[in-house]
Design an enzyme around this catalytic site. Structure first.
Site: not given
Length: 368
Positions: A2, A150-152, A349
């Site tokens: 983020k 991708v985030e976590t 992204y």
């Protein structure tokens, strides 16, 4: 992650939280499950001075409590106990001007063996849930898998900052050097309001959740307004848990994409070729990633969408991904590519999410 903020892809304020369990009204509220929660580092994620002595913060608390019908002393106590995180304002500043973007370097951070292997395990363990989300919301499993990866890295790294501290810091001490400081500070004040309202509704202790330096939470890194508006109880246990329930994370990502206009069955992008004699690159890049040209109009300006892109029924955008000193990469982005950028306003992204999902899907096919 983020850091391009989800940041801002999760920037739409919202109202009531769907499907939350009824909880006792105020202090010491039950903590959410947080599988794989990172331990915060003292230098980065633990606060220094509290906001109890900041008059503007307490005025904000009083106004929030009055408008939302929350207990005034509970809100004042929560905001007063929040601590300023000195590193967070620095992290919100954009990179220095002139710093070259590099798609290949960016991609290599996300489409790599660790995430692909973790994504394969996640897909294998949650195959039925991913199929159900795809059926219900029309969003392909590989897009959902790409986002959470991708985030976590599928919940392995959900952030070590106390969300309450991060949101208070950005609500009251957003860096003035940011080119959109007033707009962004107002955004984080709304997110702080949404977060405390969420805690009030669900019985969550405001000081328990850990997340990103921008206040994004859980496996899909939802901002509080996104949690309130689009998160769903996809495992049917009567509560929404984006930290510990892969099903809730999967369903919530699919819900988010559906709400932002995902078109079932539409590709995200097409390869392109150039006609140098007709090329009007500046004209095609002017709308940025907003689809603005029909395939025929794009071809007239010297960019030829390849394959099925020549017959694409909607509008397209010419997406440029710079590559440092090497030649840029170009694709024709569809309406669905644009939808992926609503999660995080960055074409880099979006393509990383898409290509990670494709890589995990390919690994799954090979494993069968």
């Amino acid at each position: 992650m983020k850091r391009f903020l989800a940041i801002a892809a999760l920037s739409i304020a919202s109202s009531a939280c769907p499907a939350s369990a009824t909880a006792p009204k105020h202090p010491q509220k039950a903590a959410p499950k947080q599988a794989g929660k990172a331990t915060p580092k003292a230098s980065a994620a633990q606060g220094t001075t509290s906001y109890a002595s900041r008059a503007e913060a307490l005025r904000f608390a009083d106004d929030l409590a009055a408008r939302r019908g929350l207990d005034r002393e509970w809100v004042r106590q929560a905001i007063g106990q929040a601590r300023f995180l000195p590193r967070v304002p620095q992290l919100m500043l954009p990179p220095p001007k002139g710093q070259a973007k590099n798609w290949n370097a960016y991609r290599s951070r996300f489409v790599e063996p660790v995430r692909i292997r973790a994504g394969l395990r996640f897909w294998q363990e949650n195959a039925a849930t991913l199929a159900r989300a795809e059926q219900q919301y029309g969003v392909p499993a590989e897009i959902i898998v790409g986002i959470i990866g991708v985030e976590t890295i599928y919940g392995q790294h959900m952030g070590g900052f106390r969300v309450m501290d991060a949101l208070a810091t950005l609500a009251f001490d957003f860096p003035a050097a940011h080119p959109r400081a007033a707009e962004r500070q107002a955004f984080f004040q709304r997110e702080l309001e949404q977060f405390l309202s969420l805690c009030d509704r669900t019985g969550m202790d405001p000081f328990t959740p850990r997340g990103s330096y921008a206040g994004a939470m859980g496996m899909p890194q939802f901002m509080p307004s996104s949690w309130a508006r689009w998160a769903v109880d996809f495992d049917g246990d009567g509560r929404i848990d984006l930290f510990g329930s892969p099903a809730d994370a999967i369903g919530s990502v699919a819900s988010y994409f559906q709400a932002h206009g995902w078109v079932t069955g539409m590709p995200t992008h097409y390869a392109v070729d150039f006609d140098a004699q007709r090329l009007q690159l500046d004209t095609l890049l002017a709308p940025d990633i907003l689809p603005s040209f029909s395939p025929a109009s794009m071809a007239d300006k010297g960019v030829l969408p390849l394959g099925a892109g020549a017959q694409h029924p909607g509008q397209l955008a010419l997406v440029e991904l710079q590559n440092g000193g090497d030649a840029p990469v170009y694709v024709a982005g569809t309406e669905n590519f644009y939808v992926v950028t609503r999660y995080n306003w960055s074409s880099y992204y979006a393509l990383a999410v898409i290509e990670l999902g494709q890589a995990v899907a390919a690994a799954r096919d090979n494993a069968r």
